[in-house]
Enzyme design. Structure first.
Site, PDB file in Angstrom:
ATOM      1  N   SER A   1       0.826  -1.215   0.000  1.00 18.93           N
ATOM      2  CA  SER A   1       0.000   0.000   0.000  1.00 18.93           C
ATOM      3  C   SER A   1       0.856   1.258   0.000  1.00 18.93           C
ATOM      4  O   SER A   1       1.990   1.262   0.484  1.00 18.93           O
ATOM      5  CB  SER A   1      -0.911   0.025   1.237  1.00 18.93           C
ATOM      6  OG  SER A   1      -1.755  -1.088   1.262  1.00 18.93           O
TER       7      SER A   1
HETATM    8  N1  SAH Z   1      -0.986  -4.992   3.918  1.00 20.59           N
HETATM    9  C1  SAH Z   1      -0.244  -5.272   2.704  1.00 20.59           C
HETATM   10  C2  SAH Z   1      -0.985  -4.779   1.474  1.00 20.59           C
HETATM   11  C3  SAH Z   1      -1.330  -5.925   0.662  1.00 20.59           C
HETATM   12  S1  SAH Z   1      -2.419  -5.715  -0.699  1.00 20.59           S
HETATM   13  C4  SAH Z   1       1.163  -4.726   2.761  1.00 20.59           C
HETATM   14  O1  SAH Z   1       1.499  -4.007   3.718  1.00 20.59           O
HETATM   15  O2  SAH Z   1       1.950  -5.027   1.866  1.00 20.59           O
HETATM   16  C5  SAH Z   1      -3.805  -6.675  -0.150  1.00 20.59           C
HETATM   17  C6  SAH Z   1      -3.529  -8.133   0.166  1.00 20.59           C
HETATM   18  O3  SAH Z   1      -4.786  -8.694   0.557  1.00 20.59           O
HETATM   19  C7  SAH Z   1      -3.010  -8.975  -1.002  1.00 20.59           C
HETATM   20  O4  SAH Z   1      -1.821  -9.608  -0.642  1.00 20.59           O
HETATM   21  C8  SAH Z   1      -4.154  -9.976  -1.245  1.00 20.59           C
HETATM   22  O5  SAH Z   1      -3.694 -11.260  -1.664  1.00 20.59           O
HETATM   23  C9  SAH Z   1      -4.779 -10.044   0.142  1.00 20.59           C
HETATM   24  N2  SAH Z   1      -6.165 -10.533   0.187  1.00 20.59           N
HETATM   25  C10 SAH Z   1      -7.198 -10.266  -0.665  1.00 20.59           C
HETATM   26  N3  SAH Z   1      -8.306 -10.931  -0.269  1.00 20.59           N
HETATM   27  C11 SAH Z   1      -7.978 -11.621   0.872  1.00 20.59           C
HETATM   28  C12 SAH Z   1      -8.672 -12.518   1.750  1.00 20.59           C
HETATM   29  N4  SAH Z   1      -9.949 -12.867   1.556  1.00 20.59           N
HETATM   30  N5  SAH Z   1      -8.012 -13.030   2.800  1.00 20.59           N
HETATM   31  C13 SAH Z   1      -6.703 -12.715   3.050  1.00 20.59           C
HETATM   32  N6  SAH Z   1      -5.984 -11.898   2.238  1.00 20.59           N
HETATM   33  C14 SAH Z   1      -6.607 -11.359   1.167  1.00 20.59           C
END
Ligand code: SAH
Length: 215
Positions: free
Chosen positions: A65
């Site tokens: 993010s």
């Molecule tokens: N917090 C992360 C941002 C990741 S982007 C960071 O600091 O890098 C969002 C993430 O949510 C992705 O890795 C995606 O695979 C995950 N995601 C999407 N749907 C999800 C679900 N149902 N359960 C767990 N993770 C999920």
């Protein structure tokens, strides 16, 4: 493990100044961002991008993010030392480290096994012992560890998942972007002592989608 350097520390300080200019006033959040070496969460070739205020690809079609978004979500959670925090969407692990620096005991869940395995090892190598990683569907939360003082969703949901609200402790906050693939509104839901749910909107964002099931 790659190193930090004076140059990268300087860029990180500059990022903190940028976030101040963007209106972030939460000193604890700014201190956490000043501390976590965000360049280690990106591939070496892109490390200088780490301190620009932008989201960045981390593989598997996902992104780390934007720092401003991390700062806003972290501030909305109002973390107190020792809070039990569930993060949905581990991704690179960066947000989890910020929560840990804020004093949280972090439970973070990721649905993509490749990302989960990579990040679990990485966080272990970094030495963040207050973060527990899980492979699973974040829609289900982590009922065996509930209730959580705070819950953070870092992917864009189409509606409020009732399962997550039901895993919130009294007085706790759930911070979640809700909308469609064009963009989402950041919502903060609070479970009051009388059992009611209060909600407030906190601006527009654009997240990767919150998807069901494990991949
Ligand atoms: N917090 C992360 C941002 C990741 S982007 C960071 O600091 O890098 C969002 C993430 O949510 C992705 O890795 C995606 O695979 C995950 N995601 C999407 N749907 C999800 C679900 N149902 N359960 C767990 N993770 C999920």
């Amino acid at each position: 493990m790659r190193r930090d350097s004076y140059k990268l520390q300087g860029l990180r300080k500059h990022l903190v100044d940028t976030l101040r200019q963007e209106g972030i006033r939460d000193e604890k959040v700014l201190a956490a961002i000043a501390k976590v070496p965000r360049h280690l969460f990106l591939e070496k070739a892109f490390e200088e991008w780490a301190y620009k205020n932008v989201a960045f690809p981390i593989g598997c079609d996902q992104t780390i993010s934007q720092p401003l978004t991390v700062a806003i979500q972290s501030g909305l959670l109002e973390i107190k030392k020792g809070d039990k925090v569930l993060e949905v969407g581990t991704g690179s692990g960066y947000q989890a480290c910020i929560l840990s620096e804020l004093g949280a005991k972090v439970y973070t869940i990721e649905r993509q096994s490749t990302l989960y395995e990579r990040t679990e090892k990485f966080l272990n190598d970094l030495g963040y012992r207050s973060i527990r990683t899980f492979l699973g569907d974040g829609y289900l939360g982590l009922p065996m560890f509930a209730p959580f003082d705070k819950i953070l969703v870092t992917a864009g949901a189409s509606a409020l998942p009732e399962t997550l609200i039901s895993q919130l402790a009294v007085g706790g906050h759930l911070v979640i972007p809700i909308g469609d693939d064009q963009g989402q509104t950041m919502w903060r839901y609070t479970l009051t002592a009388s059992g009611e749910i209060e909600s407030n909107a906190h601006g527009k964002f654009k997240f990767v989608p919150f998807l069901k099931g494990i991949q």
